[in-house]
Enzyme design. Structure first.
Site, mmCIF file in Angstrom:
data_model
loop_
_atom_site.group_PDB
_atom_site.id
_atom_site.type_symbol
_atom_site.label_atom_id
_atom_site.label_comp_id
_atom_site.label_asym_id
_atom_site.label_seq_id
_atom_site.Cartn_x
_atom_site.Cartn_y
_atom_site.Cartn_z
ATOM 1 N N ARG A 270 0.826 -1.215 0.000
ATOM 2 C CA ARG A 270 0.000 0.000 0.000
ATOM 3 C C ARG A 270 0.857 1.262 0.000
ATOM 4 O O ARG A 270 0.436 2.303 -0.480
ATOM 5 C CB ARG A 270 -0.982 -0.034 1.160
ATOM 6 C CG ARG A 270 -2.069 -1.072 0.955
ATOM 7 C CD ARG A 270 -2.885 -1.305 2.224
ATOM 8 N NE ARG A 270 -3.696 -2.491 2.111
ATOM 9 C CZ ARG A 270 -3.296 -3.720 2.441
ATOM 10 N NH1 ARG A 270 -2.082 -3.908 2.903
ATOM 11 N NH2 ARG A 270 -4.105 -4.743 2.306
ATOM 12 N N GLU B 195 5.723 -9.268 14.135
ATOM 13 C CA GLU B 195 5.098 -9.635 15.406
ATOM 14 C C GLU B 195 5.529 -11.034 15.839
ATOM 15 O O GLU B 195 5.734 -11.296 17.014
ATOM 16 C CB GLU B 195 3.576 -9.551 15.268
ATOM 17 C CG GLU B 195 2.866 -9.511 16.600
ATOM 18 C CD GLU B 195 1.393 -9.182 16.446
ATOM 19 O OE1 GLU B 195 0.674 -9.411 17.422
ATOM 20 O OE2 GLU B 195 0.969 -8.712 15.369
#
Length: 181
Positions: A64, A101
């Site tokens: 994006r 993460e």
């Protein structure tokens, strides 16, 4: 009545619960990108502080960040640097590992994408934990870029990414924040 920027952007961002796993609220900007008014306002707002400055390149983080970064580069008459996942670029690259993460990944850019001393703005759709943006910052600095700012449409402040970049002396610009993730 004219909507505020925040109202325009918040109403254009879709929230998808339990994606990509239970308990996560995924903030999806594809609806913002499909809304001409919201997309234009977001790009204009991200460009505004740098209008009239000499910005050499916009570095967009896959994927994006490519869309937003391309529009910002166009508005600022700057070049564009794609920062991609390992193995996606066809020419001689430089690479950096960064934290996700749950583990590590690698990103890269073309070795000749930026010259030492060039002023660069880093762009992506969202800042969460900051691992990807921190990796991109390290990669750009490794090649001698001067990072003017990191810009994001969305900030998830509870996850600490903004603070991580600011600790690296990278000014951060975001347009809307979502508490909780």
């Amino acid at each position: 009545m004219r909507q505020t920027l925040e109202d325009t952007l918040l109403s254009a961002i879709r929230t998808i619960p339990d994606y990509p796993k239970p308990g996560i609220l995924f903030r999806d900007i594809t609806t913002l990108l499909g809304n001409a008014r919201a997309f234009r306002r977001a790009v204009d707002e991200l460009v505004h502080p740098y209008a009239g400055m000499k910005i050499d390149k916009i570095a967009g983080i896959e994927a994006r960040g490519f869309i937003l970064g391309g529009a910002i580069a166009h508005q600022l008459s700057a070049g564009f640097i794609p920062i991609r996942k390992k193995g996606k670029l066809p020419h001689d690259t430089v690479r950096v590992a960064y934290s996700l993460e749950y583990g590590l990944d690698e990103m890269e850019m073309h070795r000749d994408a930026v010259n030492p001393g060039e002023k660069v703005i880093l762009v992506d759709d969202l800042i969460a934990t900051g691992g990807t943006a921190e990796g991109a910052t390290r990669l750009l600095r490794q090649m001698g870029a001067e990072i003017v700012s990191a810009c994001f449409v969305i900030d998830l402040p509870d996850l600490g990414g903004r603070a991580k970049l600011e600790a690296l002396d990278v000014p951060v610009r975001t347009l809307v924040a979502f508490e909780g993730h």
